[in-house]
Design an enzyme around this catalytic site. Structure first.
Site, PDB file in Angstrom:
ATOM      1  N   LEU A  37      15.142  45.936 -17.169  1.00  6.36           N
ATOM      2  CA  LEU A  37      16.084  46.709 -17.979  1.00  6.36           C
ATOM      3  C   LEU A  37      15.882  46.321 -19.432  1.00  6.36           C
ATOM      4  CD1 LEU A  37      19.555  46.744 -16.139  1.00  6.36           C
ATOM      5  CD2 LEU A  37      18.178  48.729 -16.767  1.00  6.36           C
ATOM      6  N   ASP A  38      15.814  47.302 -20.329  1.00  4.50           N
ATOM      7  CA  ASP A  38      15.676  47.017 -21.756  1.00  4.50           C
ATOM      8  C   ASP A  38      16.884  46.210 -22.244  1.00  4.50           C
ATOM      9  OD1 ASP A  38      13.285  48.402 -21.912  1.00  4.50           O
ATOM     10  OD2 ASP A  38      14.255  50.300 -22.441  1.00  4.50           O
ATOM     11  N   PRO A  39      16.717  45.443 -23.318  1.00 10.21           N
ATOM     12  CA  PRO A  39      17.840  44.630 -23.821  1.00 10.21           C
ATOM     13  C   PRO A  39      19.107  45.432 -24.084  1.00 10.21           C
ATOM     14  CG  PRO A  39      15.800  43.958 -24.872  1.00 10.21           C
ATOM     15  CD  PRO A  39      15.472  45.171 -24.060  1.00 10.21           C
TER      16      PRO A  39
END
Length: 292
Positions: A37-39
């Site tokens: 998951l992206d930040p």
């Protein structure tokens, strides 16, 4: 510590940050996540611990479901709100009907170009590292399947959406491309993963909840998913001592009641996952992976 725990990832942390914190919390060094998951994104991030990290290969094709928002008016270099604006900035006047029509091509099987700022490998290096260094990033489109994509509401320049997409699909790319199609630019403003394969937010624990649980139950058993809830597409068999002994030694074993299943999960008792085995012929199974 062997197990699977579903984390409700907070915004502002990378998936690796979450893994590192769970390592510190549990003392288990072998921890891996099932799908980055992206930040900026929040939501479902399943983690495998201990010997169960070897099961990751069986989760690689799982679909993912999301909710989020797309902001129209300008694109960014990362295709999301954390990037720098690129191209012209506008104040588009859009209607919900226009967005519904624009979303139609982004359903079913499509060819999608991954973002330059992604973990895709280019010549053995992560694309985002090349992009940050100002080097050219030559990526190839990938076939993905968008099972569902609905735009539910529009508030000024921001639209709320839901999406279910196959493994390897980038929601950021959809946001970017729908902005291109409308001629006004767009980027992903927010994203929450609501489901990853069979894992949902209803099963998820926040990192703070795990910290509190650690105080009362150092084993974290209440947070660990029951082993029989993993990989439900494979039948589960409780094997007898003879079959377990053979499988643990890497030998073939007879599992009579599963003559039609291509792969099975083999348990000793209710909770101990011993092996994943594949059918060789008839009721004869060979271990693909031995876990205990």
């Amino acid at each position: 510590m062997n197990g699977l725990v579903v984390i409700d990832k907070p915004g502002g942390m990378t998936s690796h940050d979450v893994v590192a914190r769970v390592r510190r919390l549990t003392g288990e060094q072998s921890v891996g996540h099932l799908g980055t998951l992206d930040p900026m994104a929040t939501g479902v991030l399943p983690l495998l611990l201990g010997k169960f990290t070897r099961l990751a290969q069986f989760f690689s094709t799982a679909d993912k479901s999301y909710s989020g928002s797309i902001r129209f008016g300008f694109a960014t270099d990362t295709y999301d709100a954390e990037g720098q604006p690129v191209g012209p900035v506008s104040e588009p006047t859009l209607t919900l009907d226009q967005l519904h029509q624009a979303a139609l091509p982004f359903r079913g099987e499509i060819q999608q170009m991954p973002p330059a700022y992604s973990a895709k490998k280019v010549g053995g290096k992560a694309a985002y590292k090349l992009a940050r260094a100002g080097q050219p990033v030559e990526l190839k489109p990938k076939t993905i399947h968008i099972h569902a994509f609905t735009i539910d509401a529009l508030d000024s320049d921001t639209a709320a959406f839901r999406m279910k997409v196959s493994a390897g699909g980038y929601v950021r790319s959809v946001a970017h491309e729908i902005g291109q199609a409308l001629g006004c630019g767009a980027h992903l403003a927010s994203l929450r993963r609501t489901q990853a394969g069979v894992f949902t937010l209803a099963q998820a624990w926040t990192l703070d909840q795990l910290e509190q649980l650690k105080i009362t139950d150092p084993s974290l058993d209440p947070a660990m998913l029951h082993p029989r809830a993993m990989l439900p597409e494979m039948p589960a068999v409780t094997a007898d001592a003879i079959a377990l002994g053979r499988l643990r030694n890497g030998a073939q074993a007879n599992l009579a009641e599963f003559s039609a299943a291509p792969q099975v999960r083999v348990f000793a008792g209710q909770r101990e996952l011993v092996a994943v085995a594949k059918r060789i012929a008839g009721t004869l199974f060979q271990p693909l992976m031995i876990l205990g």
